[in-house]
Design an enzyme around this catalytic site. Structure first.
Site, short mmCIF file in Angstrom:
data_model
loop_
_atom_site.label_atom_id
_atom_site.label_comp_id
_atom_site.label_asym_id
_atom_site.label_seq_id
_atom_site.Cartn_x
_atom_site.Cartn_y
_atom_site.Cartn_z
N GLU A 198 0.82 -1.22 0.00
CA GLU A 198 0.00 0.00 0.00
C GLU A 198 0.86 1.27 0.00
OE1 GLU A 198 -2.88 -0.43 3.21
OE2 GLU A 198 -4.09 -1.73 1.95
N GLU B 70 -6.32 -8.12 -0.75
CA GLU B 70 -6.72 -8.21 0.66
C GLU B 70 -8.21 -7.95 0.78
OE1 GLU B 70 -4.83 -5.47 3.34
OE2 GLU B 70 -2.84 -5.87 2.53
C1 GLA Z 1 -4.11 -2.88 5.08
C2 GLA Z 1 -2.72 -3.47 5.11
C3 GLA Z 1 -2.66 -4.78 5.85
C4 GLA Z 1 -3.51 -4.75 7.09
C5 GLA Z 1 -4.93 -4.43 6.70
C6 GLA Z 1 -5.89 -4.47 7.87
O1 GLA Z 1 -4.82 -3.11 3.95
O2 GLA Z 1 -2.17 -3.64 3.83
O3 GLA Z 1 -1.30 -5.03 6.18
O4 GLA Z 1 -3.02 -3.80 7.97
O5 GLA Z 1 -4.96 -3.15 6.15
O6 GLA Z 1 -7.21 -4.30 7.44
#
Ligand code: GLA
Ligand code: ZN
Length: 682
Positions: free
Chosen positions: A152, A307
């Site tokens: 991210e 994710e």
């Molecule tokens: C983000 C991060 C993950 C985790 C999630 C939790 O998307 O990339 O590492 O912290 O949030 O929802």
């Protein structure tokens, strides 16, 4: 996308076995449970730097080698992350320059994650070294499926190194010509003319073009950092690379980053179960669909959901559980919009630290006995059975323009309205009826090629980047239909206003001049009265926030204002231009207007929805296609059992692992959160 990626619909999760090195039983359980949950991949190494390089220059890949071996034997492919998303303490202490400087110029304390300087030569050297080590060891491993670059990417750094790089970037952009920059920044205003490049300070909010350039630069610098990461991998590995992007995040221009990636992935955290007005889950589904369509359209290729949470998150004020069936529904919605992977944050709940209460496939309880595990395992089996869908495409006759530079420009400008500009909400409002109708929509940047679309919807296109007006004009001349709105065509890419009447270079194709824009207080409304026999559109709708005062030139008036001193003046127009038509929506109208107007338009254009069917409100269909075969998903977001029928022939329906013929005209029941999966050969 590389063809190995199309092997199946991937089902995976972020996996951190390095947190459990002292408990071999957990490693064993994980392998067994991954197979029980039909996991085909695992993403490792995202935040593992200190476990790979515990002290400077001292590397330890032994545990990761074991993960590769055991997962490969167990049947899972591996998505391997570069660890740059969280830097080690030893490094931050030894090299303070790698710590980000907040725009107000203070160096941040070493803490948390996602806070490195993207310019720091030291950090880049360290990242290149660890990435190179990873790639040398694992880059050709048969189990390696893809690279996950960092995590991210986001944020900005205001250190002297970044700032120096910004000035170099400006020099290049303005041909080393400070007069040119001064002209384009309109810098005589408030006596902001620069006599030296070193006087330029990115923090100055008064110069709008500078603010835009700073954001463009942060995209440039982050992309450059990302390419630097990739360059360290490439000598040793050809595996396709992605980075996980974020929904609702507009800090980096993803459209500029996308060409450098082999495929797109994103992290989705929709707020299911928020309740309240009854149709909130429908709105949440619309938000998810919009983002899926955005991320798919970045490359017009299947994307991955890198994710999603199997249940609750731990970072909202209030996190609802996902009710039974909601996860399955949300996962199939992803696939229906072009997703080739459903992956979780996270495989196993960590025992301590910040995300210990974030849901995971395996909870602290540790077994397969949980409701969540059961639902995930069932979904995994279904994804496995529907592997044939992987790699298939989405046909989109509609483009909805959602341009990040335009969003930045609207956020920056100080105009008649400095609250509730609501650009994203407006985009969703125009998107929603198209999604509800089951039409294929690409959510795109304004610089894409429009020629393959039948309808282009570009709400609030305040900024017209070079050639955009020309290409939209050409699109309409060639027979396309364009819809744009109030607060469009005001400024160029330097945020310099167009002279000679708004909407600037769109004036000809729209056939009108916008002389003034009224903005309304929260308690004020206007109404528009619509009467258009061609579209079959009529009635009255409430207008709020923005009301343009328009002089139609060649455009015809389809609706007029009912109130205020501009009652009777044009509120909706259409211009016949070449072989096409261009519509102008002059006011921000209640959602039912967008719904009736766009529904009338897609019918007039004879666009085909995913399936000809009677679908109740909140039941939505989406389609994917490949060489003579199509798959349709009918998804029930309305929270109640519903029935639906199709008028189309030749479909089969997937039920309990098998395909059954579907009669046209037959009524089908979909439970709350139910999904019907259909296919047919054409
Ligand atoms: C983000 C991060 C993950 C985790 C999630 C939790 O998307 O990339 O590492 O912290 O949030 O929802
Ligand atoms: Zn920096």
């Amino acid at each position: 996308m590389s063809s190995s990626l199309h092997h199946t619909l991937w089902h995976g999760a972020d996996y951190n076995p390095e947190q459990w090195l002292e408990t071999p039983q957990v490693w064993e359980d994980d392998l067994r449970l991954m197979n029980a949950a039909h996991m085909s991949s695992a993403t490792i190494g995202i935040f593992s730097w200190t476990m790979l390089e515990p002290r400077e220059g001292e590397f330890d890949f032994s545990w990761m080698e074991r993960v590769f071996e055991t997962l490969a034997q167990n049947g899972q492919k591996i998505v391997l992350a570069t660890p740059s998303g969280a830097k080690p303490h030893w490094m931050a202490r030894q090299y303070p320059e790698i710590r980000r400087v907040v725009p107000e110029r203070g160096r941040q304390a070493q803490q948390a994650r996602h806070n490195h300087c993207p310019t720091s030569p030291v950090y880049r050297a360290k990242v290149a070294q660890i990435n190179g080590e990873l790639a040398r060891r694992f880059g050709k491993h048969e189990a390696l499926l893809a690279w996950h670059l960092s995590n991210e990417y986001s944020g900005e750094c205001g250190c002297d190194l970044c700032f120096g790089a910004f000035r170099d970037w400006l020099r290049k952009r303005y041909d080393n010509d400070l007069d040119k920059l001064n002209r384009l920044y309109w810098s005589r205003f408030w006596s902001h003319s620069y006599s030296d490049w070193d006087e330029i300070d990115f923090i100055d909010k008064g110069v709008h073009a500078l603010g835009l350039d700073w954001r463009r630069f942060m995209t440039h610098q982050t992309t450059d950092f990302m390419l630097h990461e990739l360059a360290a991998l490439r000598p040793h590995s050809k595996a396709p690379a992605t980075t996980n992007m974020m929904g609702d995040f507009t800090g980096l221009d993803y459209a500029a980053m996308a060409p450098h990636l082999d495929f797109i992935s994103w992290d989705a955290y929709p707020q299911w179960g928020k309740g309240g007005t009854g149709d909130d889950d429908i709105q949440t589904a619309c938000w998810s669909a919009f983002h899926h369509d955005f991320f798919r359209a970045l490359k017009r290729q299947p994307f991955w959901l890198m994710e999603c949470s199997p249940g609750q998150t731990n970072w909202r004020d209030v996190s609802k559980l996902k009710a039974p069936g909601v996860h399955r529904l949300s996962a199939w919605q992803t696939v229906a919009h072009g997703g080739d992977a459903v992956m979780y944050f996270q495989w196993r709940q960590s025992r301590g630290s910040s995300e210990k209460f974030h849901a995971a496939v395996v909870s602290h309880e540790g077994s397969e006995k949980t409701r969540m595990f059961g639902e995930i395992a069932q979904l995994g089996a279904e994804l496995e059975a529907l592997g044939e869908v992987a790699g298939s495409q989405t046909e989109a006759p509609i483009a909805l323009v959602y341009d990040f530079e335009n969003l930045w420009a609207i956020a920056n400008e100080q105009g008649p309205r400095n609250t509730n500009k609501s650009t994203q909400k407006t985009a969703l409002d125009f998107y929603a009826p198209l999604w509800k109708g089951g039409y294929g929509v690409d959510v795109v940047d304004s610089t894409v090629d429009f020629s393959s679309y039948k309808l282009v919807v570009a709400p609030m296109l305040y900024m017209l980047k070079p050639q955009v007006a020309e290409r939209l004009t050409e699109f309409v001349r060639a027979g396309g239909t364009l819809v744009t709105t109030y607060w469009s065509g005001l400024a160029d890419e330097h945020d310099l206003c167009f002279l000679g009447g708004f909407p600037g270079p769109l004036r000809e194709v729209l056939g009108l001049w916008v002389e003034e824009t009224d903005t309304l207080h929260a308690h004020q409304t206007n109404r528009i009265q619509v009467g258009d026999s061609q579209l079959g559109l009529g009635g009255e709708f409430e207008a709020r926030d923005y009301c343009d005062l328009v002089h139609p030139e060649s455009a015809r008036v389809l609706a007029t204002y009912a109130c205020d001193f501009y009652a009777g003046r044009a509120a909706l127009t259409v211009n016949d231009f070449g072989a096409g038509q261009a519509y102008y929506v002059a006011s921000r109208n209640e959602s039912s207007f967008q719904s009736e107007f766009l529904t009338a338009l897609v019918h007039k254009l004879e666009l085909k929805p995913a399936i000809e069917a009677d679908l109740p409100t909140g039941v939505v269909a989406q389609k994917r296609v490949r060489q003579g075969r199509e798959w349709v998903w009918v998804l029930n977001f309305c929270g109640q059992t519903q029935s639906w029928t199709t008028r189309e022939e030749g479909f089969e329906k997937f039920e309990k692992g098998e395909w059954h013929a579907l009669q046209s005209g037959q009524q089908h029941t979909l439970p709350s959160s139910g999904v019907a999966i259909l296919r047919r050969s054409k």
